[in-house]
Design an enzyme around this catalytic site. Sequence first.
Site, PDB file in Angstrom:
ATOM      1  N   LYS A   1      26.853  -5.222  -3.753  1.00  0.00           N
ATOM      2  CA  LYS A   1      28.306  -5.284  -3.974  1.00  0.00           C
ATOM      3  C   LYS A   1      29.068  -4.690  -2.807  1.00  0.00           C
ATOM      4  O   LYS A   1      30.259  -4.418  -2.908  1.00  0.00           O
ATOM      5  CB  LYS A   1      28.674  -4.491  -5.233  1.00  0.00           C
ATOM      6  CG  LYS A   1      28.029  -4.976  -6.511  1.00  0.00           C
ATOM      7  CD  LYS A   1      28.567  -4.133  -7.665  1.00  0.00           C
ATOM      8  CE  LYS A   1      27.744  -4.248  -8.919  1.00  0.00           C
ATOM      9  NZ  LYS A   1      28.035  -3.145  -9.846  1.00  0.00           N
TER      10      LYS A   1
ATOM     11  N   HIS B   1       6.004   6.131  11.264  1.00  0.00           N
ATOM     12  CA  HIS B   1       5.428   5.997   9.925  1.00  0.00           C
ATOM     13  C   HIS B   1       4.529   7.229   9.740  1.00  0.00           C
ATOM     14  O   HIS B   1       3.300   7.122   9.759  1.00  0.00           O
ATOM     15  CB  HIS B   1       4.635   4.687   9.857  1.00  0.00           C
ATOM     16  CG  HIS B   1       4.276   4.240   8.480  1.00  0.00           C
ATOM     17  ND1 HIS B   1       4.379   5.055   7.356  1.00  0.00           N
ATOM     18  CD2 HIS B   1       3.782   3.057   8.028  1.00  0.00           C
ATOM     19  CE1 HIS B   1       3.977   4.364   6.295  1.00  0.00           C
ATOM     20  NE2 HIS B   1       3.616   3.162   6.676  1.00  0.00           N
TER      21      HIS B   1
ATOM     22  N   ARG C   1       0.809  -1.226   0.000  1.00  0.00           N
ATOM     23  CA  ARG C   1       0.000   0.000   0.000  1.00  0.00           C
ATOM     24  C   ARG C   1       0.839   1.272   0.000  1.00  0.00           C
ATOM     25  O   ARG C   1       0.571   2.194  -0.771  1.00  0.00           O
ATOM     26  CB  ARG C   1      -0.913   0.050   1.237  1.00  0.00           C
ATOM     27  CG  ARG C   1      -2.172  -0.705   1.097  1.00  0.00           C
ATOM     28  CD  ARG C   1      -2.584  -1.254   2.437  1.00  0.00           C
ATOM     29  NE  ARG C   1      -1.705  -2.372   2.757  1.00  0.00           N
ATOM     30  CZ  ARG C   1      -1.981  -3.638   2.441  1.00  0.00           C
ATOM     31  NH1 ARG C   1      -3.119  -3.921   1.900  1.00  0.00           N
ATOM     32  NH2 ARG C   1      -1.135  -4.609   2.714  1.00  0.00           N
ATOM     33  N   THR C   2       1.808   1.340   0.890  1.00  0.00           N
ATOM     34  CA  THR C   2       2.572   2.581   1.006  1.00  0.00           C
ATOM     35  C   THR C   2       3.309   2.840  -0.302  1.00  0.00           C
ATOM     36  O   THR C   2       3.285   3.954  -0.835  1.00  0.00           O
ATOM     37  CB  THR C   2       3.555   2.506   2.192  1.00  0.00           C
ATOM     38  OG1 THR C   2       2.821   2.120   3.351  1.00  0.00           O
ATOM     39  CG2 THR C   2       4.234   3.835   2.435  1.00  0.00           C
TER      40      THR C   2
ATOM     41  N   ARG D   1      11.622   3.749   2.773  1.00  0.00           N
ATOM     42  CA  ARG D   1      11.200   2.839   3.858  1.00  0.00           C
ATOM     43  C   ARG D   1      12.378   1.940   4.179  1.00  0.00           C
ATOM     44  O   ARG D   1      12.950   1.319   3.284  1.00  0.00           O
ATOM     45  CB  ARG D   1      10.011   2.001   3.407  1.00  0.00           C
ATOM     46  CG  ARG D   1       9.787   0.806   4.301  1.00  0.00           C
ATOM     47  CD  ARG D   1       8.519   0.077   4.009  1.00  0.00           C
ATOM     48  NE  ARG D   1       7.360   0.845   4.420  1.00  0.00           N
ATOM     49  CZ  ARG D   1       6.162   0.306   4.652  1.00  0.00           C
ATOM     50  NH1 ARG D   1       5.977  -0.978   4.499  1.00  0.00           N
ATOM     51  NH2 ARG D   1       5.154   1.059   5.021  1.00  0.00           N
TER      52      ARG D   1
END
Length: 361
Positions: free
Chosen positions: A118, A172, A89-90, A139
Amino acid sequence: MTNKRMVDIAWEPFSALPVDQKTPYLMQPDGTPYHTLFAQQFDYALLDRLTQLASEIRGVAKTRAGMCFLHELVCHKRAMLYFSQPSSRTFLSFLSACQILGVQTGEVRDTATSSEFKGESREDSVRTFSSYFDMIIMRTPEKGLAEHTAWMLSNSERPIPIINAGSGQDQHPTQALLDIYTLVRSFEHIGGLRDRTVVFVGDLARGRTVRSLSYLLTNYPNIRQVFIAPQPLQICDDVLANLRNKGVEHRCSDDFRASIPEADAIYMTRVQDEWDKEKGESSRIDTSRFHFGPEQLKLLQPHAILMHPLPRREEISTAVDRDPRAMYWRQMRNGMWIRTALIAMTFGCDKRIHEYYRQNL
Ligand code: NCD
């Protein structure tokens, strides 16, 4: 509020500041956010501005002409969606928000496909993004990474805004914005978001959405907060300390049934077992008394709403999905509009949207 500049402060003293003292470093001179990192950056006036802008965008987007107007607003900017933690959703609502405003996007969703694989550091990775993009929406599982990135880029030759789309168990903020927008809309014709009881249920210890929403709710008059959870998953002391400091009425309990009739909004959450310190830790906690189904629905007031940030597991039965008080699907769509408003505001085009709205709707 007097703005402060991140170039005037080193990382260590900045990171040691209490959150309210970080806010002046994160805002633009007109009071809108530049970096969006914490829920505490938003006061009542800003929340009011943002929710109104979201509703205006929603109205403007109803016509083709309105959509075309929105679509050229920020078409000269590009945003990087850097999601190193799972998200549906986000991620999609930020992507849609960018598409609505014409912002072009790039994405990394799996660090195994980026140079981090890497051995490149996160810092070097995000610094790379800033060479190509005008905003980073991120996020991460790490609590302070969005904050450190914001400080680092503000001290580089190419400062660009950071939006925190979920930082570890901590915050959040944009989920809390969409939750506030949902609450404001749900109560707008029945006295507004004031003098209400919000009941949080589930994994309150590790749920970042609850933490951010608890902070935002303190901006609204006389909102009681009730925290219902089994003891090991109960809300953390820093959230309670904030409520005590602000004189907000609150209560912690494990009696879910007793709290339902007093609720104007119930905010359910899932068990966040991805944070378990040892395997199977959460599964030993009995959460069955913290589920919402047809029996609980009978106790819910007619005007009250049932919320969930999603994804859900068994804590809300699908049998209640069709009840008009089940708000979680609408919450998702509200997320797209409020995130569109936040990006528009960050890029300074809110006034053009107001003008268009005034002239055409
Ligand atoms: C939440 C999250 O990621 O914190 N989901 C979301 O953003 N809608 C809640 C969760 O994962 O339980």
